[in-house]
Design a protein around this motif. Structure first.
Motif, short mmCIF file in Angstrom:
data_model
loop_
_atom_site.label_atom_id
_atom_site.label_comp_id
_atom_site.label_asym_id
_atom_site.label_seq_id
_atom_site.Cartn_x
_atom_site.Cartn_y
_atom_site.Cartn_z
N PHE A 69 0.79 -1.25 0.03
CA PHE A 69 -0.34 0.04 -0.03
C PHE A 69 0.91 1.38 0.01
O PHE A 69 1.94 1.48 1.09
N VAL A 80 -3.92 4.83 5.74
CA VAL A 80 -3.45 3.74 5.17
C VAL A 80 -2.57 2.80 5.89
O VAL A 80 -2.41 1.57 6.01
N TYR A 83 -5.13 0.87 8.35
CA TYR A 83 -5.82 -0.28 7.80
C TYR A 83 -4.80 -1.53 6.98
O TYR A 83 -5.13 -2.75 7.25
N ALA A 84 -3.73 -0.83 6.35
CA ALA A 84 -2.88 -1.92 5.90
C ALA A 84 -2.10 -2.87 7.10
O ALA A 84 -1.98 -4.04 6.93
N TYR A 91 3.44 -1.21 3.87
CA TYR A 91 3.01 0.04 3.26
C TYR A 91 4.22 0.99 3.23
O TYR A 91 5.12 0.89 4.16
N VAL A 164 -3.00 5.28 -3.34
CA VAL A 164 -4.05 6.78 -3.07
C VAL A 164 -3.37 7.82 -3.69
O VAL A 164 -2.16 8.21 -3.42
N GLU A 211 -10.83 6.51 3.69
CA GLU A 211 -11.08 5.58 4.56
C GLU A 211 -12.17 4.57 4.22
O GLU A 211 -11.98 3.35 4.24
N MET A 214 -10.50 2.27 1.71
CA MET A 214 -9.51 1.52 2.41
C MET A 214 -10.14 0.45 3.31
O MET A 214 -9.66 -1.00 3.25
N GLN A 215 -11.24 0.71 4.03
CA GLN A 215 -11.88 -0.21 4.74
C GLN A 215 -12.44 -1.28 3.93
O GLN A 215 -12.38 -2.63 4.50
N THR A 218 -9.49 -3.60 2.43
CA THR A 218 -8.68 -4.31 3.43
C THR A 218 -9.60 -5.14 4.13
O THR A 218 -8.93 -6.51 4.33
#
Length: 256
Positions: A69, A80, A83-84, A91, A164, A211, A214-215, A218
């Motif tokens: 990521f 990031v 969540y990563a 990341y 991103v 977000e 990403m949510q 992931t």
């Protein structure tokens, strides 16, 4: 895998693009309309592309592949990293190290250097250095940690990138393309979606928008990892606990 509805995407501000004068014409298929000088992204298309990307990332995770990521812009980096990190994926949220992919051998050397400093601290070698040398080593370690900390366990090239803002991370995208590494990315209206393999048209500036994307991706990765773990457990259960006994050799009397 839970899909995100158009309403959820709308509430998160995913639909807000850039000013019309800053647009990339190649984003035209994903633009719904223009309002007050701003392009509005078609969220129905975002939902479809987000689902496609999530499904592909879930399969990658299920097969044991790593996704790197990348997000170095201020409003994205903490999201990031969170969540990563939650799904144990590498990341980059600080500066992208030039040659991170195309010169991976050099990057690995830097990681080994960081690990050797840690070893020095554990075995006591560090304490035998002068105060000035210890300070220099600490500074070097801190710099390496900042640049490479989250990828210190990455022993091989990632199977894919999730980016991103592909305009901001153009070097990372170029390196991935050079090595034929697939790229998943949030692409805003100022981006060229043709640069990546799995474009997700969305606002790449607002934290809520970043977000929710990403949510979603992931969560898909987590499901893939869970499926992989279950498959491994099943494989262990299916294996016989003991080796089959070898047939006893016939005695001479039996052979005769």
């Amino acid at each position: 895998m839970a899909k995100k509805s158009v309403k959820e995407l709308l509430d998160a501000g995913v639909h807000f693009g850039h000013l019309t004068r800053k647009w990339n014409p190649n984003m035209a298929p994903y633009i719904f309309m223009e309002k007050n000088g701003i392009h509005i992204i078609d969220l129905h298309k975002t939902a479809v592309k987000l689902e496609d990307a999530s499904n592909a990332m879930e399969k990658m995770a299920a097969s044991g592949r790593k996704i790197l990521f990348v997000a170095t812009k201020k409003q994205a980096k903490d999201i990031v990293a969170k969540y990563a990190g939650d799904v144990n994926m590498p990341y980059i949220t600080e500066r992208w190290p030039g040659g991170m992919l195309t010169n991976f051998v050099t990057i690995r050397k830097a990681v080994k250097k960081m690990n050797s400093i840690d070893k020095m601290k554990k075995d006591g070698t560090f304490n035998s250095l002068s105060k000035k040398e210890r300070l220099q080593v600490d500074r070097q370690r801190a710099k390496l940690e900042k640049d490479l900390g989250s990828i210190s366990d990455m022993t091989r090239l990632p199977s894919a990138l999730f980016v991103v803002d592909i305009v901001n991370e153009s070097i990372a995208v170029k390196e991935a393309k050079k090595l034929n590494i697939p790229v998943f990315a949030i692409v805003d209206t100022n981006s060229d979606p043709r640069e990546v393999d799995f474009p997700i048209p969305a606002n790449d500036d607002a934290t809520k928008s970043i977000e929710i994307i990403m949510q979603t991706v992931t969560d898909a990765v987590r499901e893939g990892l869970t499926a992989r773990k279950a498959e491994k457990s099943k494989g262990k259960e299916d294996k016989p606990s003991k080796k089959a006994a070898k047939p006893a050799k016939a005695s001479k009397d039996e052979e005769e």
